[in-house]
Scaffold this motif. Structure first.
Motif, PDB file in Angstrom:
ATOM      1  N   ILE A   4       0.834  -1.209   0.000  1.00 31.91           N
ATOM      2  CA  ILE A   4       0.000   0.000   0.000  1.00 31.91           C
ATOM      3  C   ILE A   4       0.867   1.257   0.000  1.00 31.91           C
ATOM      4  CG2 ILE A   4      -1.623   1.350   1.406  1.00 31.91           C
ATOM      5  CD1 ILE A   4      -2.864  -1.286   2.303  1.00 31.91           C
ATOM      6  N   ILE A   5       1.855   1.293   0.896  1.00 30.58           N
ATOM      7  CA  ILE A   5       2.735   2.466   0.974  1.00 30.58           C
ATOM      8  C   ILE A   5       3.570   2.590  -0.292  1.00 30.58           C
ATOM      9  CG2 ILE A   5       4.634   3.504   2.274  1.00 30.58           C
ATOM     10  CD1 ILE A   5       3.528   2.204   4.777  1.00 30.58           C
ATOM     11  N   PHE A   6       4.020   1.453  -0.821  1.00 34.19           N
ATOM     12  CA  PHE A   6       4.842   1.489  -2.034  1.00 34.19           C
ATOM     13  C   PHE A   6       4.047   2.031  -3.215  1.00 34.19           C
ATOM     14  CE2 PHE A   6       6.374  -0.517  -5.939  1.00 34.19           C
ATOM     15  CZ  PHE A   6       7.709  -0.151  -5.918  1.00 34.19           C
ATOM     16  N   ALA A  12      -1.539  11.654  -0.657  1.00 35.28           N
ATOM     17  CA  ALA A  12      -1.289  10.218  -0.790  1.00 35.28           C
ATOM     18  C   ALA A  12      -0.557   9.669   0.429  1.00 35.28           C
ATOM     19  CB  ALA A  12      -0.482   9.946  -2.060  1.00 35.28           C
ATOM     20  N   TYR A  13       0.377  10.443   0.966  1.00 33.62           N
ATOM     21  CA  TYR A  13       1.126  10.016   2.159  1.00 33.62           C
ATOM     22  C   TYR A  13       0.184   9.819   3.346  1.00 33.62           C
ATOM     23  CZ  TYR A  13       5.432   9.633   4.913  1.00 33.62           C
ATOM     24  OH  TYR A  13       6.461   9.163   5.690  1.00 33.62           O
ATOM     25  N   LEU A  14      -0.730  10.788   3.536  1.00 34.75           N
ATOM     26  CA  LEU A  14      -1.686  10.673   4.634  1.00 34.75           C
ATOM     27  C   LEU A  14      -2.673   9.537   4.403  1.00 34.75           C
ATOM     28  CD1 LEU A  14      -2.884  11.790   7.276  1.00 34.75           C
ATOM     29  CD2 LEU A  14      -4.233  13.371   5.887  1.00 34.75           C
ATOM     30  N   LEU A  15      -3.159   9.385   3.158  1.00 38.77           N
ATOM     31  CA  LEU A  15      -4.121   8.327   2.860  1.00 38.77           C
ATOM     32  C   LEU A  15      -3.506   6.941   3.009  1.00 38.77           C
ATOM     33  CD1 LEU A  15      -6.060   9.731  -0.240  1.00 38.77           C
ATOM     34  CD2 LEU A  15      -6.838   9.580   2.133  1.00 38.77           C
ATOM     35  N   SER A  16      -2.226   6.804   2.713  1.00 37.59           N
ATOM     36  CA  SER A  16      -1.575   5.500   2.896  1.00 37.59           C
ATOM     37  C   SER A  16      -1.560   5.096   4.366  1.00 37.59           C
ATOM     38  CB  SER A  16      -0.157   5.541   2.331  1.00 37.59           C
ATOM     39  OG  SER A  16       0.671   6.418   3.089  1.00 37.59           O
ATOM     40  N   PRO A  41       8.586   4.976   5.988  1.00 42.22           N
ATOM     41  CA  PRO A  41       7.703   4.216   5.097  1.00 42.22           C
ATOM     42  C   PRO A  41       8.169   2.812   4.742  1.00 42.22           C
ATOM     43  CG  PRO A  41       7.948   6.472   4.320  1.00 42.22           C
ATOM     44  CD  PRO A  41       8.940   6.292   5.430  1.00 42.22           C
ATOM     45  N   LEU A  42       9.457   2.542   4.810  1.00 38.14           N
ATOM     46  CA  LEU A  42       9.951   1.206   4.494  1.00 38.14           C
ATOM     47  C   LEU A  42      10.006   0.285   5.708  1.00 38.14           C
ATOM     48  CD1 LEU A  42      12.857   1.853   1.956  1.00 38.14           C
ATOM     49  CD2 LEU A  42      10.494   1.226   1.509  1.00 38.14           C
ATOM     50  N   LEU A  43       9.545   0.752   6.861  1.00 43.93           N
ATOM     51  CA  LEU A  43       9.588  -0.083   8.071  1.00 43.93           C
ATOM     52  C   LEU A  43       8.737  -1.350   7.935  1.00 43.93           C
ATOM     53  CD1 LEU A  43      11.130   0.229  10.727  1.00 43.93           C
ATOM     54  CD2 LEU A  43       9.039   1.086  11.773  1.00 43.93           C
ATOM     55  N   PRO A  44       7.553  -1.333   7.270  1.00 42.15           N
ATOM     56  CA  PRO A  44       6.819  -2.602   7.086  1.00 42.15           C
ATOM     57  C   PRO A  44       7.611  -3.646   6.300  1.00 42.15           C
ATOM     58  CG  PRO A  44       5.362  -0.750   6.703  1.00 42.15           C
ATOM     59  CD  PRO A  44       6.735  -0.183   6.849  1.00 42.15           C
ATOM     60  N   ALA A  45       8.426  -3.223   5.326  1.00 36.92           N
ATOM     61  CA  ALA A  45       9.265  -4.189   4.613  1.00 36.92           C
ATOM     62  C   ALA A  45      10.307  -4.794   5.548  1.00 36.92           C
ATOM     63  CB  ALA A  45       9.946  -3.497   3.424  1.00 36.92           C
TER      64      ALA A  45
END
Length: 618
Positions: free
Chosen positions: A70-72, A157-161, A452-456
């Motif tokens: 989603i973030i990507f 988009a950043y907030l919606l993610s 943003p890459l922390l979920p990966a």
């Protein structure tokens, strides 16, 4: 079928064909499940309780993978397509605003890889060269991406993610927990039913290993003893005098005060460690030795880990003096440990928030936050979450390699020593392991907005944990004698995960709605807060759509909507009460029928005896 029309026959045939196709498709997808053979092997050797832990770990891997996608898709992909000239698009830079120049200064913490240990510190703490990458919030200092026909609004988009991955996590967890909740609700209805379930349906037919079968026997004996102990305690409570009741409640009040004091001491230690680390982490690396710098950077993580290690042992000792039933002892201890583990993260985040919004010797009115210490505070919060994630993985690997494996060797080859006999082999305690991965997932939920890459990273971390825990279970640990049913385990795991999600939403909401956004980095430099991008976007809508949005968010709509929701809730509560009364009546009817059958069998037996006596008399 011959009495149906051709149209109805075709519909029925199509429906059956579609159902067969769906069944075959589901059967095929089961072969594509991640770690299917590994989890089935664990289930066969150790039962469904431990298997549910590894299934839960697989669920977290998939959840974090979906969050990363989603973030990507919403944030990283447009930036990467433009950065590497894959598409005919350009960056829209953030227009200059009436902002003081001092607020836009953002010095990078490290100037380069002068020493090898500086590279290691940057890799472990997220500073230096990592601070400038797409791993952290400060990298996305653009207003949008201009494609051929439209302009992509990156702040929105950043907030919606962030909203999307939190909403997805909530819905996915609730959906998976409904089934376990129903089963737990049915099993908690009656104590006699629980005895029948253990005696007639308590065996786990997935077990094929002899030692696990013996363990299951002892587990069932333990559960029956625990049920009898709970029944004894219920009778003891019913027979208590008023003096004994006052004494036990006074003792519990005193012990709960001790628990609160322990929690307060841990929270204060985390607060002081965070303050000390934040005040001293700005020193240059060459002014201190490698170990000193790393210790200061990881001081909050070390204190949190020590608190999470010490407090469960204290709680386990205290609970024995509170005179609860065995089942309630376990639940209360787990609840205290859950609160301790998850609250430590919140204490760390709120401590950082207090430092960000407070200025020691000068006013914060210029930028709205402590720009001198935190020029890009979102990136620095992301670095703290990154350090917690990395340190948690290091601790798990270190405990497995340097504690569990040597302990197994000592138990195997030095079993004659009395000290080793008392120490024993490491138990694979399901609740403790679940609390560990829920702790890591809560860090991911909080940190994904700032990094943003922390979920990966969390996905890779949980994959590593799966194989490490599997090796530990097979070669170094023994299953705990207090086993969990799979249904109970799944519901408990998801309940703890839901608590972690709720606690993660609180600091995220405060940081997005209350704390001023950084003026030196990130996509929200032209907004006072992150949430201000929503009213700005609504203001670009047509007037009719704006009126609709403002009407839906107004009090005139909220009050009737809340009343309708309350009426619907009361309706379902009344319906559930009616269903419960029907269930009670059906149980009474079943009980009466069983008594009637018993009475008929008794009369039939007496009649047979009388007939036999008459025949013998003749």
């Amino acid at each position: 079928m011959k009495y149906l029309s051709e149209w109805d026959q075709w519909k029925r045939y199509s429906s059956k064909s579609w159902k067969r196709f769906i069944g075959k498709a589901r059967e095929m997808t089961t072969h594509l499940e991640l770690w299917r053979e590994d989890i089935r092997s664990i289930e066969g050797k150790f039962g469904t309780g431990i298997q549910s832990y590894f299934s839960f770990l697989r669920f977290l891997v998939l959840l974090n993978l979906v969050i990363f996608l989603i973030i990507f898709m919403l944030v990283l992909l447009p930036v990467l397509l433009t950065k590497y000239n894959i598409t005919n698009s350009t960056f829209v830079l953030i227009p200059s605003k009436d902002t003081d120049v001092q607020c836009t200064i953002y010095p990078i913490s490290s100037s380069g890889l002068i020493y090898f240990y500086s590279y290691v510190i940057d890799l472990l703490s997220g500073t230096g060269f990592l601070e400038e990458t797409c791993l952290f919030y400060g990298h996305y200092t653009i207003d949008g991406v201009k494609f051929h026909n439209f302009t992509y609004d990156l702040p929105l988009a950043y907030l919606l993610s962030t909203i999307a991955y939190l909403a997805l996590s909530l819905l996915w967890i609730v959906k998976r927990s409904v089934e376990g909740f129903k089963i737990n609700l049915i099993r908690s209805e009656e104590h006699f039913q629980s005895y029948c379930n253990k005696i007639f349906a308590g065996w786990d037919f997935c077990i094929t290993n002899r030692s696990m079968a013996d363990l299951k026997h002892s587990s069932l004996r333990y559960e029956l003893r625990a049920d009898l102990e709970e029944e004894r305690i219920r009778q003891k409570i019913a027979e208590r005098t008023s003096e004994e009741t006052i004494r036990i409640y006074s003792l519990r009040l005193f012990l709960n005060c001790i628990v609160l004091a322990v929690l307060a001491a841990c929270f204060y230690a985390i607060y002081r460690a965070t303050i000390f680390s934040q005040e001293h982490m700005k020193k240059e690396i060459d002014k201190m030795v490698f170990g000193e710098n790393l210790l200061i950077l990881y001081l909050p993580s070390i204190v949190i880990t020590l608190a999470n290690f010490i407090t469960p042992m204290i709680f386990a000792k205290i609970i024995h003096y509170e005179d609860y039933s065995p089942g309630f002892e376990i639940r209360l201890t787990i609840l205290r440990c859950v609160f301790m583990r998850l609250a430590t993260i919140c204490v760390l985040v709120f401590t950082l928030g207090s430092k960000i919004t407070s200025c020691d010797n000068y006013s914060c009115e210029l930028c709205g936050y402590n720009q001198k210490l935190y020029p890009c505070w979102e990136t620095q919060v992301g670095q703290e979450m990154y350090k917690l994630m990395i340190f948690d993985l290091i601790i798990i690997l270190a405990v497995t390699l340097f504690v569990d494996f040597p302990r197994k060797l000592l138990v195997t080859y030095c079993s004659s020593w009395k000290l080793i006999q008392c120490w024993g082999q490491q138990e694979f305690a399901i609740p403790d392991n679940v609390l560990g991965i829920v702790y890591g997932q809560t860090i991911c939920w909080i940190g994904a907005f700032f990094s943003p890459l922390l979920p990966a990273i969390a996905t890779l971390k949980f994959i590593i944990i799966f194989y490490v825990k599997e090796m530990s279970l097979l070669y170094t640990c023994r299953p705990s004698p207090r086993q969990f049913r799979a249904s109970n385990s799944n519901f408990f795991f998801l309940l703890v995960l839901l608590i972690g999600l709720c606690l993660a939403i609180i600091p995220l909401t405060i940081s997005m709605a209350r704390i001023p956004s950084s003026k030196a980095c990130g996509p929200f430099t032209n907004f006072n807060t992150t949430w201000e991008v929503v009213p700005k976007t609504v203001s670009t809508f047509p007037s009719s759509l704006q009126s609709l949005v403002y009407g839906v968010t107004s009090e005139a709509f909220a009050v009737p909507f809340f009343m309708i929701i309350c009426l619907i809730m009361f309706y379902f509560i009344a319906l559930a009460g009616a269903h419960k009364r029907v269930v009670v009546q059906l149980r009474e009817q079943l009980s009466l029928e069983s008594r009637d059958k018993r009475y008929l069998i008794q009369k039939l037996t007496e009649a047979q005896k009388d007939m036999k006596n008459r025949l013998d008399g003749q």
